[in-house]
Design a protein around this motif. Structure first.
Motif: not given
Ligand code: SF4
Length: 136
Positions: A6-8, A37-39, A99-101
């Motif tokens: 996760s990019r964050c 990295p992916v978001c 909700p995605s990761c």
């Molecule tokens: S979707 Fe949300 S949790 Fe997933 S990488 Fe992007 S910002 Fe982070």
């Protein structure tokens, strides 16, 4: 090893609120492994910052203002899977509760901060395709 991340978690300000919560233990993995990295939410075409979304009991993803963002979340998940497979990533380390990761536990759709059992859209798709998903 190649790891989808996760990019964050790497310090990129891609969260819904325009912030990030870098995880030093994940960043440190970059010394020995190749981090990809992916978001997923931004890969799905959503802006940053953006209205927060949560997965509902019926599987749809709704923004706090009621807008249905399921299509964007599905597109982001498919893009993340494509990037994962194209790069030969063996596992994924993703942000918890998103909700995605999120994997196993996510926000419950009420926008109250309450949690429930379930998977984020991307964590679910990766798992269904045989990718080991770990949360941080
Ligand atoms: S979707 Fe949300 S949790 Fe997933 S990488 Fe992007 S910002 Fe982070």
């Amino acid at each position: 090893m190649k790891i989808l991340v996760s990019r964050c978690l790497l310090g990129e300000k891609c969260r819904y609120d325009g912030k990030c919560i870098p995880d030093e233990s994940v960043i440190a993995l970059g010394k020995e492994h190749t981090l990809v990295p992916v978001c997923p939410e931004m890969l799905g075409g959503l802006p940053c910052p953006r209205t927060p979304c949560e997965v509902q009991g019926d599987g749809r993803v709704l923004a706090k203002d009621g807008t249905d963002r399921t299509a964007e979340y599905v597109k982001g998940a498919e893009e993340a899977l494509r990037i994962c497979l194209e790069n030969g990533c063996e596992k994924a380390i993703l942000k918890a509760r998103s909700p995605s990761c999120g994997k196993g536990i996510i926000y419950d759709g009420s926008f109250t901060g309450a949690l429930t059992e379930g998977n984020g859209v991307t964590a679910k798709l990766l798992t269904e395709n045989g990718i080991e998903v770990e949360n941080r």
